[in-house]
Design an enzyme around this catalytic site. Structure first.
Site, PDB file in Angstrom:
ATOM      1  N   LEU A  18       0.714  -1.311   0.328  1.00 29.63           N
ATOM      2  CA  LEU A  18      -0.232   0.125  -0.098  1.00 29.63           C
ATOM      3  C   LEU A  18       0.925   0.937   0.431  1.00 29.63           C
ATOM      4  CD1 LEU A  18      -2.598   0.820   2.381  1.00 29.63           C
ATOM      5  CD2 LEU A  18      -0.768   1.831   2.019  1.00 29.63           C
ATOM      6  N   ASN A  19       0.488   2.182  -0.337  1.00 32.94           N
ATOM      7  CA  ASN A  19       1.562   3.458  -0.692  1.00 32.94           C
ATOM      8  C   ASN A  19      -0.449   4.732  -0.238  1.00 32.94           C
ATOM      9  OD1 ASN A  19       1.533   3.174  -3.051  1.00 32.94           O
ATOM     10  ND2 ASN A  19       2.877   4.960  -3.897  1.00 32.94           N
ATOM     11  N   ASP A  20       0.162   6.090  -0.997  1.00 32.30           N
ATOM     12  CA  ASP A  20      -0.635   6.929  -0.903  1.00 32.30           C
ATOM     13  C   ASP A  20      -2.260   6.966  -0.696  1.00 32.30           C
ATOM     14  OD1 ASP A  20       1.596   7.635  -1.817  1.00 32.30           O
ATOM     15  OD2 ASP A  20       1.110   8.758  -4.044  1.00 32.30           O
ATOM     16  N   GLN A  36      -3.449   3.799  -3.237  1.00 36.09           N
ATOM     17  CA  GLN A  36      -1.941   3.427  -4.086  1.00 36.09           C
ATOM     18  C   GLN A  36      -1.913   2.072  -3.795  1.00 36.09           C
ATOM     19  OE1 GLN A  36       0.037   4.413  -6.835  1.00 36.09           O
ATOM     20  NE2 GLN A  36      -2.694   5.364  -7.442  1.00 36.09           N
ATOM     21  N   TYR A  80      -1.677   6.223 -11.045  1.00 36.23           N
ATOM     22  CA  TYR A  80      -0.829   6.656  -9.639  1.00 36.23           C
ATOM     23  C   TYR A  80      -1.803   8.030  -9.417  1.00 36.23           C
ATOM     24  CZ  TYR A  80       4.214   5.228 -10.558  1.00 36.23           C
ATOM     25  OH  TYR A  80       5.705   4.437 -10.932  1.00 36.23           O
ATOM     26  N   SER A  81      -1.488   8.253  -8.041  1.00 33.16           N
ATOM     27  CA  SER A  81      -2.498   8.865  -7.549  1.00 33.16           C
ATOM     28  C   SER A  81      -3.339   9.917  -8.244  1.00 33.16           C
ATOM     29  CB  SER A  81      -1.540   9.822  -6.054  1.00 33.16           C
ATOM     30  OG  SER A  81      -0.818   8.721  -4.937  1.00 33.16           O
ATOM     31  N   ARG A 148       2.043  15.181 -12.127  1.00 34.27           N
ATOM     32  CA  ARG A 148       1.417  14.351 -11.700  1.00 34.27           C
ATOM     33  C   ARG A 148       0.513  14.290 -10.723  1.00 34.27           C
ATOM     34  NH1 ARG A 148       6.412  11.205 -10.722  1.00 34.27           N
ATOM     35  NH2 ARG A 148       7.136  11.436  -8.558  1.00 34.27           N
ATOM     36  N   ASP A 149      -0.125  13.657  -9.943  1.00 32.18           N
ATOM     37  CA  ASP A 149      -1.271  13.217  -8.638  1.00 32.18           C
ATOM     38  C   ASP A 149      -2.625  14.587  -8.665  1.00 32.18           C
ATOM     39  OD1 ASP A 149       0.493  11.074  -8.095  1.00 32.18           O
ATOM     40  OD2 ASP A 149       1.456  12.667  -6.667  1.00 32.18           O
ATOM     41  N   GLU A 201       5.519  16.055  -4.999  1.00 37.22           N
ATOM     42  CA  GLU A 201       4.841  15.701  -5.334  1.00 37.22           C
ATOM     43  C   GLU A 201       2.709  15.792  -3.792  1.00 37.22           C
ATOM     44  OE1 GLU A 201       6.777  11.268  -3.860  1.00 37.22           O
ATOM     45  OE2 GLU A 201       6.656  10.927  -6.100  1.00 37.22           O
TER      46      GLU A 201
END
Ligand code: FRU
Length: 444
Positions: A18-20, A36, A80-81, A148-149, A201
């Protein structure tokens, strides 16, 4: 049987990585949480997807379900995020489709596409067809391939988007776009700060009590003794006037512990600003021994964000946690802790120290004003050493301990320290000097 390191209060993946936190929103009174996820690789390899869960009380969650996969050419190397906007009868999600092109590339100045993509969902999990909104050619010419994001909000009768970016000259910044319809976006302005990292980010813009704040996760800050101690940072700038004018005040870190990155906020129906962070960090030198067991990382607790008298933001665990607490038991000089618990402590002496599991110490010295979280035991901290901050009175500490994490809220949440820790056995022992307080077991 669940492994003893499995968290009780914190969202973690069933399997994999798991990330963001992504796409946070309150949709008809239900908290929607995306994150994520690499369900098949606990070490974080494989293509990133979005996993989804929902809850009406922040602590009882639906089963994890993977809802967005890299399955179009514009997101083929990873979903992605990104973030969410709630509309009548649907949630509109925005994310970055990451594409790594084959060939000889550095993937900074060439070889990478960063596409802003949108989908809608009426129930939080079944997704509409994907639609690409922005491509590399839509970003300012001096940007590298790292853009991104997307985070979107509504203000002054229009929709606004922030994107995190790295210029071709290695300067971190945030790009601001405007839209009337959420589909057509026009570049409006950018915010940056001299000598403040090469990439920003996961940007987020929000207001607390009328004051605007820009949150970013900068990479490339110079490490200092009491600040910026992790490989990458996360924090916020107060914004003077309109965001588009780009006047940023002093940067304050969200969290001073070992494990915090890429936070995102949203507003609940009852008007609270909630923040989740990833209780992890990319490229950290320390480890999580759950990885060989098949999963890694978790999110922080949801935190309520409010403004202190000096404009600095305070963070506190969501008030729903209080409902889960059992009757308090007084803490003595030494004892044992329930696996998931909240400690509410007051410092009574110039030197305060709380040691857990014989190897993790939270200490404050009035003389220096330094608060430190340090590991004396390599296995307990997976290689984590010491993190510290200065300038707190450290009159009160609220500690939320879960099976393998600790979040320490100092002086009503003026500073927070988050860390993972991996006790060899339970219950975890403690010793306490220079303070009094109570322990509340959490019943979930
Ligand atoms: C932050 C981040 C984001 C990116 C995502 C990919 O941790 O690098 O910038 O969208 O993770 O998983």
């Amino acid at each position: 049987m669940n492994h003893p390191w499995r968290q009780t209060l914190h969202v973690e993946p069933k399997t994999g990585w798991l990330n963001d936190p992504n796409g946070l929103c309150d949709y008809g009174g239900v908290h929607q949480l995306y994150y994520q996820s690499s369900p098949e690789d606990a070490a974080g390899g494989g293509k990133k997807c979005w996993a989804h869960r929902q809850s009406s009380d922040f602590f009882h969650w639906s089963e994890e379900e993977t809802v967005l996969f890299p399955d179009i050419p514009e997101d083929r190397s990873g979903v992605y995020s990104g973030s969410a906007v709630v509309l009548p009868g649907e949630i509109r999600l925005f994310y970055t489709g990451n594409v790594k092109e084959p060939g000889e590339h550095d993937y900074i100045l060439s070889g990478r596409q960063a596409n802003v993509i949108t989908v809608t969902t009426a129930d939080g999990s079944a997704m509409s067809e994907k639609q690409v909104l922005l491509r590399n050619s839509d970003y300012p010419a001096d940007c590298s391939c790292h853009v991104r994001d997307p985070k979107i909000w509504r203000e002054e009768g229009i929709w606004k988007m922030v994107l995190g970016a790295r210029t071709r000259r290695d300067r971190g910044c945030v790009l601001v776009y405007h839209s009337q319809d959420l589909l057509h976006w026009i570049f409006a302005s950018r915010c940056t700060q001299p000598d403040f990292g090469y990439m920003w980010e996961c940007p987020d813009f929000f207001r607390v009590g009328g004051q605007g704040y820009l949150s970013v996760s900068p990479q490339g800050l110079t490490h200092e003794e009491y600040r910026y101690q992790n490989v990458y940072q996360s924090g916020y700038f107060p914004v003077e006037g309109k965001l588009e004018e780009g006047k940023l005040g002093a940067f304050t870190e969200w969290d001073y512990g070992f494990d915090f990155y890429a936070p995102q906020t949203y507003e609940t129906a009852d008007g609270r600003r909630i923040l989740y962070g990833w209780m992890g960090i990319p490229d950290a030198g320390y480890e999580n021994p759950t990885t060989p067991l098949g999963w890694q990382h978790c999110l922080t607790l949801p935190r309520e964000v409010s403004a202190g008298e000096d404009g600095k933001l305070l963070q506190q665990p969501v008030r729903e946690l209080e409902r889960l607490l059992s009757a308090p038991a007084p803490m003595e000089g030494a004892g044992e802790l329930p696996k998931a618990c909240v400690l509410k402590l007051t410092r009574t002496q110039p030197y305060f120290a709380l040691t857990l599991a014989g190897g993790l110490t939270l200490a404050y010295r009035e003389e220096t004003g330094v608060f430190a979280l340090s590991f004396a035991d390599k296995a307990l901290g997976g290689g984590r050493t010491k993190r510290q901050s200065r300038g707190m009175a450290c009159k009160t500490l609220e500690v939320v301990a879960d099976a393998s994490s600790l979040e320490v809220y100092l002086d009503g949440g003026r500073q927070v320290f988050s860390t993972r820790f991996y006790p060899e056995s339970y219950p975890v022992s403690y010793t306490l000097t220079g303070g009094t307080g109570s322990v509340f077991a959490v019943n979930l």
